[in-house]
Design an enzyme around this catalytic site. Structure first.
Site, PDB file in Angstrom:
ATOM      1  N   ASP A 136      66.062  52.453  39.525  1.00 31.05           N
ATOM      2  CA  ASP A 136      66.442  52.416  38.112  1.00 31.05           C
ATOM      3  C   ASP A 136      67.788  53.095  37.847  1.00 31.05           C
ATOM      4  OD1 ASP A 136      65.568  54.947  38.709  1.00 31.05           O
ATOM      5  OD2 ASP A 136      64.411  55.244  36.900  1.00 31.05           O
ATOM      6  N   GLY A 173      62.284  63.360  42.767  1.00 28.86           N
ATOM      7  CA  GLY A 173      61.197  62.732  43.526  1.00 28.86           C
ATOM      8  C   GLY A 173      61.702  62.261  44.878  1.00 28.86           C
ATOM      9  N   ASP A 216      68.445  60.043  38.665  1.00 32.00           N
ATOM     10  CA  ASP A 216      69.332  60.342  37.531  1.00 32.00           C
ATOM     11  C   ASP A 216      69.255  61.793  37.053  1.00 32.00           C
ATOM     12  OD1 ASP A 216      66.833  59.899  36.533  1.00 32.00           O
ATOM     13  OD2 ASP A 216      67.442  58.527  34.943  1.00 32.00           O
ATOM     14  N   THR A 237      65.690  56.975  45.022  1.00 31.95           N
ATOM     15  CA  THR A 237      64.474  56.929  44.193  1.00 31.95           C
ATOM     16  C   THR A 237      63.800  55.581  44.435  1.00 31.95           C
ATOM     17  OG1 THR A 237      63.625  56.628  41.948  1.00 31.95           O
ATOM     18  CG2 THR A 237      65.964  56.289  42.209  1.00 31.95           C
ATOM     19  N   ILE A 238      62.479  55.608  44.489  1.00 24.41           N
ATOM     20  CA  ILE A 238      61.799  54.320  44.734  1.00 24.41           C
ATOM     21  C   ILE A 238      61.875  53.406  43.516  1.00 24.41           C
ATOM     22  CG2 ILE A 238      60.189  55.325  46.413  1.00 24.41           C
ATOM     23  CD1 ILE A 238      57.998  55.024  44.179  1.00 24.41           C
ATOM     24  N   ASP A 239      62.226  53.970  42.348  1.00 28.22           N
ATOM     25  CA  ASP A 239      62.174  53.179  41.107  1.00 28.22           C
ATOM     26  C   ASP A 239      63.298  52.139  40.959  1.00 28.22           C
ATOM     27  OD1 ASP A 239      59.982  54.659  40.473  1.00 28.22           O
ATOM     28  OD2 ASP A 239      60.921  55.836  38.891  1.00 28.22           O
ATOM     29  N   ARG A 259      62.071  69.322  41.472  1.00 25.10           N
ATOM     30  CA  ARG A 259      62.732  69.171  40.165  1.00 25.10           C
ATOM     31  C   ARG A 259      62.911  70.604  39.676  1.00 25.10           C
ATOM     32  NH1 ARG A 259      59.064  64.360  39.713  1.00 25.10           N
ATOM     33  NH2 ARG A 259      60.483  62.603  39.984  1.00 25.10           N
ATOM     34  N   CYS A 260      64.169  71.083  39.678  1.00 24.00           N
ATOM     35  CA  CYS A 260      64.419  72.523  39.500  1.00 24.00           C
ATOM     36  C   CYS A 260      64.754  72.867  38.044  1.00 24.00           C
ATOM     37  CB  CYS A 260      65.566  72.927  40.428  1.00 24.00           C
ATOM     38  SG  CYS A 260      66.062  74.636  40.244  1.00 24.00           S
ATOM     39  N   ARG A 292      58.220  54.917  36.130  1.00 20.17           N
ATOM     40  CA  ARG A 292      58.023  55.605  34.851  1.00 20.17           C
ATOM     41  C   ARG A 292      58.749  54.901  33.713  1.00 20.17           C
ATOM     42  NH1 ARG A 292      58.654  61.587  35.885  1.00 20.17           N
ATOM     43  NH2 ARG A 292      60.570  60.778  36.789  1.00 20.17           N
ATOM     44  N   MET A 331      54.110  52.518  40.583  1.00 21.11           N
ATOM     45  CA  MET A 331      55.036  53.498  40.007  1.00 21.11           C
ATOM     46  C   MET A 331      56.185  52.832  39.258  1.00 21.11           C
ATOM     47  SD  MET A 331      55.346  56.838  42.373  1.00 21.11           S
ATOM     48  CE  MET A 331      54.218  58.194  42.117  1.00 21.11           C
ATOM     49  N   ARG A 385      70.827  62.630  57.633  1.00 22.35           N
ATOM     50  CA  ARG A 385      71.347  62.493  59.009  1.00 22.35           C
ATOM     51  C   ARG A 385      72.764  61.896  58.995  1.00 22.35           C
ATOM     52  NH1 ARG A 385      71.033  57.728  62.136  1.00 22.35           N
ATOM     53  NH2 ARG A 385      70.919  58.007  64.409  1.00 22.35           N
TER      54      ARG A 385
HETATM   55  O1  F6P Z   1      61.008  58.849  39.921  1.00 24.27           O
HETATM   56  C1  F6P Z   1      60.194  58.349  40.896  1.00 24.27           C
HETATM   57  C2  F6P Z   1      58.735  58.481  40.524  1.00 24.27           C
HETATM   58  O2  F6P Z   1      58.014  58.124  41.665  1.00 24.27           O
HETATM   59  C3  F6P Z   1      58.270  57.704  39.297  1.00 24.27           C
HETATM   60  O3  F6P Z   1      58.034  56.353  39.545  1.00 24.27           O
HETATM   61  C4  F6P Z   1      57.034  58.455  38.919  1.00 24.27           C
HETATM   62  O4  F6P Z   1      56.747  58.273  37.567  1.00 24.27           O
HETATM   63  C5  F6P Z   1      57.432  59.865  39.198  1.00 24.27           C
HETATM   64  O5  F6P Z   1      58.391  59.822  40.221  1.00 24.27           O
HETATM   65  C6  F6P Z   1      56.289  60.773  39.584  1.00 24.27           C
HETATM   66  O6  F6P Z   1      56.759  62.056  39.645  1.00 24.27           O
HETATM   67  P1  F6P Z   1      55.962  63.299  40.256  1.00 24.27           P
HETATM   68  O7  F6P Z   1      55.990  63.140  41.745  1.00 24.27           O
HETATM   69  O8  F6P Z   1      56.714  64.479  39.810  1.00 24.27           O
HETATM   70  O9  F6P Z   1      54.582  63.206  39.745  1.00 24.27           O
END
Ligand code: F6P
Length: 334
Positions: free
Chosen positions: A140, A21, A113, A136-138, A82-83, A182, A180, A31
């Site tokens: 986590d 993501g 991760d 990642t914005i999470d 996400r590959c 997850r 957000m 950069r």
């Molecule tokens: O991992 C970051 C995140 O923004 C999660 O908070 C969210 O659940 C997920 O990505 C959404 O993923 P996608 O953009 O694949 O729908």
């Protein structure tokens, strides 16, 4: 395990990619990796579309000018994905052929991760030195207090909730705002406290519908005519935010209930100053760490110091929520 290898004498070409993501600050990190690589006299190659670009050989040589005017831009100009193919041995074999073809000596992977799991397997299978930058914005990922994009996302969420508060209070409404996260409640908890939410529902703490009802009833009795409940996407109180909202609506029919799902707007936008600085420091530190012979590690920040931790730990560890914030929220939402 983190590895120390004799990269110092062999390091000439570094590849950089963004994966998973996207997160605000990824461009600033690219950069920083490009410019610091060139500063230290290495060649730097941009790998497009994450691991898919590595498999397909979509690489471009970078100059300091290739990354002009991107420090302030959201998203990732290299694109991200996400590959699924990289999860297969065959896919990783193709990726290794690209590494050979472009004579890359090391990879910098900017992602979360899932991206680091791929990087670690690739490193083990093909012995390609890798270093991770947590994006990642999470927030986590263990091994760093802050991931790229988290601060910007928090500011976006706060801004959105402030606007919702205006309309909630004009109409005496109870709003459930889904943010957000997850698997983690960092965004919900911090933005919830910052935006003065009534209740904050996160996956790490099971509040239960009955306690939520009690709390909302108490607030209503204390004279509150509108309220905001922040719900993390991964919260397990109900199946989803709509189910929670309709349960509350049934049991508190005098409340006019609305749901607002903030969604992917949280992933976009110009990175905050904090994220730009963090990205710049992490990018430089990643290249300097490769230069020192470190591999199979992730860069992070702890107490304002740049640190390294094994990729394995970053993937398997959990970044704990700050329980102090739950207490603060409970005290302030009377
Ligand atoms: O991992 C970051 C995140 O923004 C999660 O908070 C969210 O659940 C997920 O990505 C959404 O993923 P996608 O953009 O694949 O729908």
């Amino acid at each position: 395990m983190a590895d120390r290898i004799d990269l110092m004498s062999t390091l000439k070409k570094i590849g950089v990619l963004t994966s998973g993501g996207d997160a605000p600050g990824m461009n600033a990190a690219i950069r920083a990796v490009v410019r610091s690589s060139i500063f230290y006299k290495y060649e730097c190659f941009a790998i497009h579309k994450g691991y898919q670009g590595l498999i397909d050989g979509e690489l471009t040589p970078m100059t300091p000018r290739s990354v002009n005017n991107i420090v302030n831009k959201g998203g990732t100009f290299l694109k991200s994905a996400r590959c699924l193919e990289f999860r297969t041995q065959e896919g990783r074999k193709k990726a290794y052929r690209t590494v050979q073809k472009f004579e890359l000596d090391a990879l910098v992977v900017i992602g979360g991760d899932g991206s680091f799991t791929g990087a670690m397997i690739f490193q083990k299978e093909w012995n390609v030195p890798v270093i991770g930058i947590p994006g990642t914005i999470d927030n986590d990922i263990s091994g760093t207090q802050f991931t790229l994009g988290y601060d910007t996302a928090l500011n976006t969420v706060i801004d959105a909730i402030d606007k919702i508060r205006d309309t909630a209070s004009s109409h005496n409404r109870l709003f459930f705002v889904e943010v957000m996260g997850r698997d983690a409640g960092h965004i919900a908890l911090n933005a919830g406290v910052g935006a003065g939410a009534e209740e904050i529902l996160i996956p790490e703490e099971d509040m239960g519908l009955e306690r939520l009802l009690d709390s909302l009833k108490k607030s209503e009795k204390s004279g509150k005519s509108s309220s905001i409940v922040v719900v993390a996407e991964g919260d397990k109180t109900g199946d989803n935010v709509f189910e929670i909202a309709s349960y509350v609506e049934k049991n508190m029919p005098y409340y006019d209930v609305r749901v607002s799902v903030l969604g992917h707007m949280q992933r976009g936008g110009s990175p905050s100053c904090f994220d730009r600085v963090l990205a710049s420091r992490m990018g430089v530190f990643a290249v300097e760490s490769l230069r020192n012979g470190d591999s199979n590690v992730m860069v992070g920040i702890k107490n304002d110091k740049m640190v390294l931790s094994p990729l394995e730990k970053a993937i398997k560890g959990t970044s704990k929520i700050n329980k102090e914030l739950i207490r603060v929220s409970d005290i302030l939402s009377i």
